[in-house]
Write an enzyme that holds these catalytic residues in place. Structure first.
Site, PDB file in Angstrom:
ATOM      1  N   ASN A  40     -12.003 -22.922   5.728  1.00  0.00           N
ATOM      2  CA  ASN A  40     -12.096 -22.332   7.069  1.00  0.00           C
ATOM      3  C   ASN A  40     -11.588 -23.399   8.050  1.00  0.00           C
ATOM      4  O   ASN A  40     -11.483 -24.572   7.680  1.00  0.00           O
ATOM      5  CB  ASN A  40     -13.536 -21.855   7.372  1.00  0.00           C
ATOM      6  CG  ASN A  40     -14.510 -23.004   7.511  1.00  0.00           C
ATOM      7  OD1 ASN A  40     -14.287 -23.935   8.288  1.00  0.00           O
ATOM      8  ND2 ASN A  40     -15.599 -22.967   6.755  1.00  0.00           N
ATOM      9  N   ASN A  89     -25.267 -17.189   2.494  1.00  0.00           N
ATOM     10  CA  ASN A  89     -24.220 -16.465   1.784  1.00  0.00           C
ATOM     11  C   ASN A  89     -24.611 -16.013   0.381  1.00  0.00           C
ATOM     12  O   ASN A  89     -23.857 -15.284  -0.271  1.00  0.00           O
ATOM     13  CB  ASN A  89     -22.947 -17.317   1.687  1.00  0.00           C
ATOM     14  CG  ASN A  89     -22.368 -17.646   3.044  1.00  0.00           C
ATOM     15  OD1 ASN A  89     -22.228 -18.800   3.418  1.00  0.00           O
ATOM     16  ND2 ASN A  89     -22.059 -16.624   3.821  1.00  0.00           N
ATOM     17  N   HIS A 184     -17.473 -15.611   9.555  1.00  0.00           N
ATOM     18  CA  HIS A 184     -18.632 -14.851   9.061  1.00  0.00           C
ATOM     19  C   HIS A 184     -19.318 -14.236  10.277  1.00  0.00           C
ATOM     20  O   HIS A 184     -19.386 -14.873  11.339  1.00  0.00           O
ATOM     21  CB  HIS A 184     -19.666 -15.774   8.384  1.00  0.00           C
ATOM     22  CG  HIS A 184     -19.362 -16.150   6.968  1.00  0.00           C
ATOM     23  ND1 HIS A 184     -19.574 -17.418   6.476  1.00  0.00           N
ATOM     24  CD2 HIS A 184     -18.897 -15.408   5.929  1.00  0.00           C
ATOM     25  CE1 HIS A 184     -19.241 -17.452   5.189  1.00  0.00           C
ATOM     26  NE2 HIS A 184     -18.827 -16.254   4.833  1.00  0.00           N
ATOM     27  N   CYS A 278     -26.742 -20.455   8.832  1.00  0.00           N
ATOM     28  CA  CYS A 278     -26.014 -20.523   7.547  1.00  0.00           C
ATOM     29  C   CYS A 278     -26.808 -21.272   6.486  1.00  0.00           C
ATOM     30  O   CYS A 278     -26.634 -21.045   5.291  1.00  0.00           O
ATOM     31  CB  CYS A 278     -24.688 -21.258   7.702  1.00  0.00           C
ATOM     32  SG  CYS A 278     -23.574 -20.603   8.912  1.00  0.00           S
TER      33      CYS A 278
END
Ligand code: ARG
Length: 293
Positions: A40, A89, A184, A278
């Site tokens: 990313n 995730n 995300h 996250c």
């Protein structure tokens, strides 16, 4: 006291207590964290994380989460899987079911077996989307009330979100993510309570912004400066909200609405494109309040 023979047999694993009302959050210690690849725009192998800072930032976040009333459960770190720390995730949790991630990048696909083993051992029924349908768990699928908001295009596929809607008979609002820095959904959208959420408008197109405005009564917009500080990537436990440092406008907006705000430095994780949210997976479900009443 029961006679020994009347006692239930001890379980080999500490099963998750689905009846507990205490918020439960899964974290993974950053023992093998680092910037080992670039998947990313935040990640650069030239900008390595400092192991001592990594450890202290993660520990402070964990302590803060416990301080605001949640119980933290741990997934073991694994060498060669630096992003396993980003437990958001791992899966999307819905009651006692977990829809396992299918990571888009091979660099993260090794995490799936670790996540599956932990979730299964803890008593979750693990569902998997078909091979080839990418899905990055609670990073891209967040309940606000009983509606599932689902980010797609950069990591997760819209087809997977539709299947989840069928599996759980819930309304799904797909949101296309248009800015590679907000890859995300949890980097640009954060439910606070049914009908209330934080978002960064620049991460969505007009259609997405309209869909959000129509389906969430009160949206708190963050500025681009604070979005870059991962303001939207907040851990919400009841009326307490935890973010990275330097998000003062958001904190003021939250306090005005009766939330207590907390900040803790997470710069070492921002180097990998992640922050508070996250690093956590809410195990009692984002919709916990809704289904327990
Ligand atoms: N380096 C990780 C990746 O790019 C960061 C994941 C952040 N997680 C999240 N839920 N936004 O996949």
């Amino acid at each position: 006291m029961n006679a020994p023979e009347e006692r239930k047999p001890a379980r080999s694993t500490a099963a998750f207590d689905f009846t507990s009302r205490q918020p439960r959050i899964l974290m993974c210690p950053p023992d093998h964290y680092g910037i080992l690849y670039e998947i990313n725009p935040w990640m650069s192998r030239q900008k390595q994380a400092d192991p001592a800072l990594v450890a202290s930032q993660w520990e402070s976040l964990r302590r803060l989460i416990e301080q605001v009333g949640a119980r933290v459960l741990l997934l073991d770190a694994v060498s060669g899987l630096p992003d396993l720390v980003f437990t958001a995730n791992a899966a999307m949790i819905y009651r006692d079911r977990a829809v396992l991630a299918r990571f888009r990048y091979p660099e993260r696909q090794g995490e799936e077996a670790c996540d599956e083993a932990w979730l299964t051992a803890s008593g979750f029924t693990v569902d998997k989307l078909p091979v080839g349908v990418y899905f990055e768990g609670a990073g891209d699928a967040l309940f606000c009330g009983d509606t599932l908001f689902a980010g797609y295009r950069i990591r997760s596929d819209v087809a997977g979100h539709q299947q989840i809607g069928v599996m759980f008979s819930c309304r799904v609002i797909p949101l296309e993510l248009v800015d590679p820095y907000y890859y995300h959904l949890d980097t640009c959208f954060c439910p606070l309570s049914p009908g209330m959420a934080i978002y960064y408008p620049g991460a969505f197109d007009d259609y997405g912004r309209r869909a959000l405005a129509e389906s969430v009564e009160e949206l708190i917009a963050v500025s681009s400066n604070e979005a870059r500080r991962f303001a939207c990537n907040a851990v919400v436990v009841g009326r307490s909200v935890i973010t990275n440092t330097e998000c003062p406008e958001l904190h003021r907006a939250l306090e005005a609405r009766g939330f207590s705000t907390f900040e803790t430095p997470l710069g070492e994780f921002v180097k990998a494109g992640g922050s508070a949210k996250c690093l956590t997976l809410r195990l009692d479900g984002e919709d916990a309040a809704a289904w327990r009443g």
